[in-house]
Scaffold this active site. Structure first.
Site, PDB file in Angstrom:
ATOM      1  N   VAL A 247       0.818  -1.294  -0.200  1.00 36.52           N
ATOM      2  CA  VAL A 247       0.061  -0.218  -0.038  1.00 36.52           C
ATOM      3  C   VAL A 247       0.975   1.197   0.000  1.00 36.52           C
ATOM      4  O   VAL A 247       1.922   1.277   0.804  1.00 36.52           O
ATOM      5  CB  VAL A 247      -0.931  -0.045   1.351  1.00 36.52           C
ATOM      6  CG1 VAL A 247      -1.803   1.399   1.243  1.00 36.52           C
ATOM      7  CG2 VAL A 247      -1.730  -1.010   1.120  1.00 36.52           C
TER       8      VAL A 247
ATOM      9  N   LYS B  64      -3.249   0.461  -3.240  1.00 34.82           N
ATOM     10  CA  LYS B  64      -3.010  -0.609  -3.057  1.00 34.82           C
ATOM     11  C   LYS B  64      -2.593  -1.600  -4.110  1.00 34.82           C
ATOM     12  O   LYS B  64      -3.277  -1.566  -5.342  1.00 34.82           O
ATOM     13  CB  LYS B  64      -4.289  -1.625  -2.474  1.00 34.82           C
ATOM     14  CG  LYS B  64      -3.593  -3.221  -2.116  1.00 34.82           C
ATOM     15  CD  LYS B  64      -4.881  -3.887  -1.648  1.00 34.82           C
ATOM     16  CE  LYS B  64      -5.223  -3.505  -0.130  1.00 34.82           C
ATOM     17  NZ  LYS B  64      -6.235  -4.234   0.516  1.00 34.82           N
TER      18      LYS B  64
ATOM     19  N   GLU C 191      -9.847   4.845   0.279  1.00 36.06           N
ATOM     20  CA  GLU C 191      -9.660   6.000   1.058  1.00 36.06           C
ATOM     21  C   GLU C 191      -8.387   5.816   1.848  1.00 36.06           C
ATOM     22  O   GLU C 191      -8.100   4.769   2.434  1.00 36.06           O
ATOM     23  CB  GLU C 191     -11.281   5.778   2.025  1.00 36.06           C
ATOM     24  CG  GLU C 191     -11.083   6.793   3.221  1.00 36.06           C
ATOM     25  CD  GLU C 191     -12.194   6.182   4.014  1.00 36.06           C
ATOM     26  OE1 GLU C 191     -12.520   7.274   5.055  1.00 36.06           O
ATOM     27  OE2 GLU C 191     -13.126   5.476   3.674  1.00 36.06           O
TER      28      GLU C 191
ATOM     29  N   ASP D  89     -13.419 -12.494   5.926  1.00 36.18           N
ATOM     30  CA  ASP D  89     -12.009 -12.601   6.245  1.00 36.18           C
ATOM     31  C   ASP D  89     -11.863 -11.469   7.599  1.00 36.18           C
ATOM     32  O   ASP D  89     -11.159 -10.912   7.633  1.00 36.18           O
ATOM     33  CB  ASP D  89     -11.141 -12.311   5.377  1.00 36.18           C
ATOM     34  CG  ASP D  89      -9.646 -12.652   5.780  1.00 36.18           C
ATOM     35  OD1 ASP D  89      -9.375 -13.257   6.764  1.00 36.18           O
ATOM     36  OD2 ASP D  89      -8.388 -12.040   5.141  1.00 36.18           O
TER      37      ASP D  89
ATOM     38  N   LYS E  94     -10.935  -9.999  10.806  1.00 38.90           N
ATOM     39  CA  LYS E  94      -9.842 -10.405  11.757  1.00 38.90           C
ATOM     40  C   LYS E  94      -9.305  -9.005  12.087  1.00 38.90           C
ATOM     41  O   LYS E  94      -9.452  -8.042  11.601  1.00 38.90           O
ATOM     42  CB  LYS E  94      -8.798 -11.169  11.152  1.00 38.90           C
ATOM     43  CG  LYS E  94      -8.238 -10.714   9.945  1.00 38.90           C
ATOM     44  CD  LYS E  94      -7.152 -11.646   9.266  1.00 38.90           C
ATOM     45  CE  LYS E  94      -6.417 -10.816   7.775  1.00 38.90           C
ATOM     46  NZ  LYS E  94      -5.534 -11.855   7.060  1.00 38.90           N
ATOM     47  N   PRO E  95      -8.522  -9.012  13.299  1.00 43.53           N
ATOM     48  CA  PRO E  95      -7.824  -7.671  13.771  1.00 43.53           C
ATOM     49  C   PRO E  95      -7.093  -6.931  12.876  1.00 43.53           C
ATOM     50  O   PRO E  95      -7.234  -5.582  12.784  1.00 43.53           O
ATOM     51  CB  PRO E  95      -7.065  -8.218  15.003  1.00 43.53           C
ATOM     52  CG  PRO E  95      -7.581  -9.617  15.518  1.00 43.53           C
ATOM     53  CD  PRO E  95      -8.217 -10.013  14.199  1.00 43.53           C
TER      54      PRO E  95
ATOM     55  N   ASN F 170      -7.756  -6.503   9.689  1.00 37.15           N
ATOM     56  CA  ASN F 170      -8.525  -6.079   8.744  1.00 37.15           C
ATOM     57  C   ASN F 170      -9.536  -4.731   9.193  1.00 37.15           C
ATOM     58  O   ASN F 170     -10.629  -4.441   8.731  1.00 37.15           O
ATOM     59  CB  ASN F 170      -9.414  -7.000   7.966  1.00 37.15           C
ATOM     60  CG  ASN F 170      -8.655  -7.924   6.812  1.00 37.15           C
ATOM     61  OD1 ASN F 170      -7.713  -7.269   6.495  1.00 37.15           O
ATOM     62  ND2 ASN F 170      -9.103  -8.894   6.742  1.00 37.15           N
TER      63      ASN F 170
ATOM     64  N   ASP G  54     -10.288  -4.436   3.459  1.00 32.28           N
ATOM     65  CA  ASP G  54      -9.927  -5.663   2.793  1.00 32.28           C
ATOM     66  C   ASP G  54     -11.051  -6.593   2.466  1.00 32.28           C
ATOM     67  O   ASP G  54     -11.048  -7.722   3.180  1.00 32.28           O
ATOM     68  CB  ASP G  54      -8.694  -6.344   3.578  1.00 32.28           C
ATOM     69  CG  ASP G  54      -8.002  -7.295   2.805  1.00 32.28           C
ATOM     70  OD1 ASP G  54      -8.343  -7.470   1.636  1.00 32.28           O
ATOM     71  OD2 ASP G  54      -6.949  -7.701   3.078  1.00 32.28           O
TER      72      ASP G  54
END
Length: 514
Positions: free
Chosen positions: A27, A42, A91, A135, A137-138, A140, A153
């Site tokens: 990124v 990205k 963003e 997906d 998860k922390p 994301n 994501d």
């Protein structure tokens, strides 16, 4: 984008310094020159851009998130491809991931519940649009500088009517194993309740300091999601509200029908707990005999899925699919290969843990005759490898690809002032040709392309922006009001004038506005 820094994507987006990297993409800070705003760009990693599956997954992220507009979801503005490198324009968020916040220390219960509430609001919206994230998860979840929650994501998101497997091989789990729902682990349809299960795993970790299940391989963790009981969170953290145990029992139920059926229902209970009120959701219970049958069926499905074939023994002479056993122990592999004669070899491997299958021949899903031979190579753990020559002068991305192919990682990069293009590799430590343990990290010195930050305080807004743009910096602006200064005048800057910074880095200016 071989070396994307300072390049223009689609003739519109100025690509600045790298601000993050992950398993699939890098990124970069960027600027939309048409709308004069900062963005995040990205870019799919160059080594993965050659794989159609990764390209398709990357483009799917743009399509999935591009149709979503919610304050709790990182916005996707645009996508495209430049020099065979797909990119997504998003963003730009100033903040940290939930994973980083968790690593900083314990998070108070009230704060944890507010974070879960923010994620639920975003999921409620995406699910209403027919998009399942798949997906959660922390890593994301973003926490902005102002404390807002942003889900990002959507790389493996898919429409709710798009059915597909979630585990592509034993060693490549789509969706992080610690947050994987049982139905994802067994290849069943993943709907919004799967996202809620994954969020339940995040909630459990936030409140106890550890995920509900851990193991030495993704497969062992996936097995636990399918069949292992959850340790009540209050047994780990006795200070928790007992209503939280009740919520986690619901959201982490093995059967989707026993969970919250939508994000709104879970939101209602979160709000009750925040207010100190009892939760209202009733916990459904399945008949124990039926529960046992369900768990066994799920476990069998999981084994069948990760093997890439069928758990049946076939008579000699029949043509069958070879199961995928990479990542399993020798005993587990033999149990799945009962239709074949097994040959065992051993060799070092940097990626597969010791005493697990590193490779197989024939490859998984190949057609083979029952009774024929399958050769398994068992990992002896990391062996030795040689640091490749020819890295000097390559871009950082090219060097990383060459090192990865040799089983090595980049442990640190050191920016050095140089007349070379930014990101070009100047030296490597240990030196090329050195033999080291596979999986080790190396240190790269790269050209920084550094310049001094100009003096901006006292200039007007247009003049300051012109100076910064011409010097190769990206601009972040904030406002303040000083009645003794002219409107539009620059009141402050960071970094200060004279500081040495990399071309493409951010300079923040404070503009006098009331």
């Amino acid at each position: 984008m071989n070396n994307p820094v300072n390049q223009l994507a689609a003739g519109r987006y100025l690509v600045g310094q790298m601000i993050g990297t992950g398993g699939m993409a890098d990124v970069y800070l960027g600027k939309d020159t048409r709308l004069n705003r900062e963005v995040a760009i990205k870019v799919l990693r160059r080594d993965l851009a050659k794989d159609p599956a990764f390209v398709a997954r990357f483009k799917k992220e743009a399509l999935a998130a591009g149709g979503l507009s919610h304050p709790g979801i990182v916005a996707v503005y645009d996508s495209g491809e430049e020099n065979d490198s797909p990119y997504i324009v998003m963003e730009l968020i100033s903040g940290i991931t939930l994973r980083q916040l968790m690593l900083n220390g314990e998070i108070l219960q009230v704060k944890s519940l507010e974070i879960i509430k923010g994620i639920l609001q975003a999921l409620d919206y995406s699910h209403s649009k027919g998009i399942v994230h798949r997906d959660i998860k922390p890593g994301n979840i973003m926490i902005t500088d102002s404390g807002d929650i942003k889900v990002m994501d959507f790389g493996i998101a898919r429409a709710t009517d798009d059915i597909g497997a979630t585990m592509t091989s034993t060693w490549n789990v789509v969706g992080t194993a610690q947050y994987l729902s049982p139905e994802q682990a067994t290849g069943e349809i993943a709907d919004g309740r799967s996202d809620l299960y994954s969020l339940g795993c995040v909630m459990y970790e936030l409140l106890t300091g550890r995920p509900p299940f851990t193991g030495d391989t993704p497969v062992s963790v996936a097995y636990q999601h399918v069949s292992a009981p959850i340790t009540p969170a209050s047994q780990i953290n006795p200070n928790l509200d007992t209503n939280i145990d009740r919520m986690l029992e619901v959201v982490l139920a093995k059967q989707p029908s026993n969970r919250y059926q939508d994000a709104k229902a879970m939101l209602t209970d979160i709000e009750h707990v925040i207010k100190g009120e009892p939760v209202t959701t009733k916990i459904k219970k399945v008949i124990p005999r039926r529960k046992l049958i369900t768990i066994l069926a799920l476990a069998v499905s999981l084994i069948a899925l990760i093997s890439g074939g069928y758990l049946v023994t076939s008579p000699n002479g029949a043509t069958v699919k070879v199961p995928n056993v990479v990542g399993l122990t020798e005993d587990e592999a033999r149990a799945l290969l009962k239709s074949f004669n097994i040959n065992i070899e051993r060799a070092p491997d940097a990626k597969i843990p010791i005493n697990r299958v590193a490779s197989q021949l024939p490859l998984a899903t190949a057609d083979a005759t029952a009774g024929s031979s399958v050769t398994l190579t068992i990992s002896d753990g990391p062996g030795n490898t040689t640091i490749p020559v020819g890295l000097i002068g390559l871009s950082l991305e090219e060097a990383r690809y060459r090192l990865s192919s040799a089983g090595l990682l980049i442990s640190q990069t050191i920016a050095i002032d140089s007349d070379q293009a930014p990101g070009v590799v100047l030296s490597i430590n240990p030196v090329p040709g050195t033999t080291i343990t596979a999986g080790s990290g190396v240190v790269l010195e790269i050209a920084s392309g550094s310049v001094q930050v100009p003096s901006l305080v006292g200039l007007n807004e247009i003049g300051a922006k012109t100076v910064l743009t011409q010097a190769g910096f990206l601009i972040r602006e904030i406002t303040a009001y000083d009645p003794s200064k002219a409107l539009g005048e620059i009141l402050a800057q960071a970094p200060e004038a004279g500081a040495t910074k990399t071309i493409g880095s951010i300079v923040t200016i404070t503009i006098n506005k009331n």
